[in-house]
Design an enzyme around this catalytic site. Structure first.
Site: not given
Ligand code: GLP
Length: 243
Positions: A66, A137, A139, A144
């Protein structure tokens, strides 16, 4: 398959071993890569092993999950900039082997851009491995809660908890949107490895693994895939039954 490791460094070692197995077996491996704090220990390990001569991505093709939108690669929040810094500039992955969603794409061009991304994955032979983190959450990528299981690459609106995730650079306005591969794009991968570290992920992990399979918890939809490995640290596993 579920692995609970003492910490994220031990988890990175385990994930690296699983990726190694694919890199050794497949002539031109295709990897889907995540951003965020979760994959940092893995990328650090890969950098270290590359410097020591024990790791190569020269034969790999990569895509990323993403990107924020709108977002230039010069922005401190750009996922492309993160990947350049954490991995791409530090290993031998050829620049033309990197697939990335473009945070500067104009609205009329979304459909073409997203369709081209899906096609590029297919043309590369499909994903051998999709590495994932999980949002608080539940995702995955920027899918989402409420995202249909058959979703593909598209523009997405971001949840507040996603915009305000810990580790987001201070003093920068979080975009309200992103471009993300869909849940079906992820489910099409031959192997999925999900990493989750820290107590703030415990609730999402519990819902994903022990709650109903539902679009309300996108990570729970991974339970319909036949080859998923979860790699957690103790804190992220702490709400699971029997812990
Ligand atoms: C963002 C990314 C996700 C990632 C998530 C968790 O939303 N788009 O791909 O898994 O954050 O982030 P973190 O690894 O910093 O907790």
């Amino acid at each position: 398959m579920l692995h609970v490791t003492p910490d994220s460094d031990a988890a990175a070692l385990l994930v690296a071993e699983q990726v190694d197995e694919v890199l050794a077996r497949v002539a031109k491996p295709v990897l889907m890569l995540p951003t965020g704090s979760t994959p940092k220990p893995l990328y650090a390990l890969w950098r270290q092993r590359f410097q020591g001569g024990g790791f190569s991505m020269a034969h790999c093709r990569t895509f990323n999950l993403d990107e924020y939108w709108p977002c230039s690669t010069k922005s401190p929040i750009s996922f492309r900039a993160f990947m350049d810094e954490e991995l791409f500039s530090q290993v031998d992955l050829p620049p033309n082997a990197i697939g990335f969603l473009d945070g500067t794409v104009k609205e009329p061009d979304f459909e073409t851009h997203c369709a081209a991304y899906e096609r590029a994955i297919v043309d590369a032979g499909g994903l051998d491995i999709c590495l994932l983190g999980v949002g608080v959450n539940g995702h995955i990528a920027f899918n989402e809660p409420g995202t249909p299981a058959d979703s593909r690459t598209r523009l997405v609106r971001l949840a507040e908890s996603t915009r305000k995730r810990p580790g987001f650079p201070q003093g920068v306005d979080a975009p309200t949107a992103g471009i993300s591969v869909g849940i079906q794009t992820i489910l099409d991968a031959r192997k999925v490895i999900v990493m989750a570290f820290g107590a703030d992920k415990a609730h999402a992990v519990k819902r994903a693994l022990e709650g109903p399979v539902s679009i309300d918890t996108p990570a729970s939809l991974l339970r319909s895939h036949s080859n998923v490995t979860w790699v957690l640290d103790e804190a992220a596993a702490s709400a699971l039954q029997g812990r």
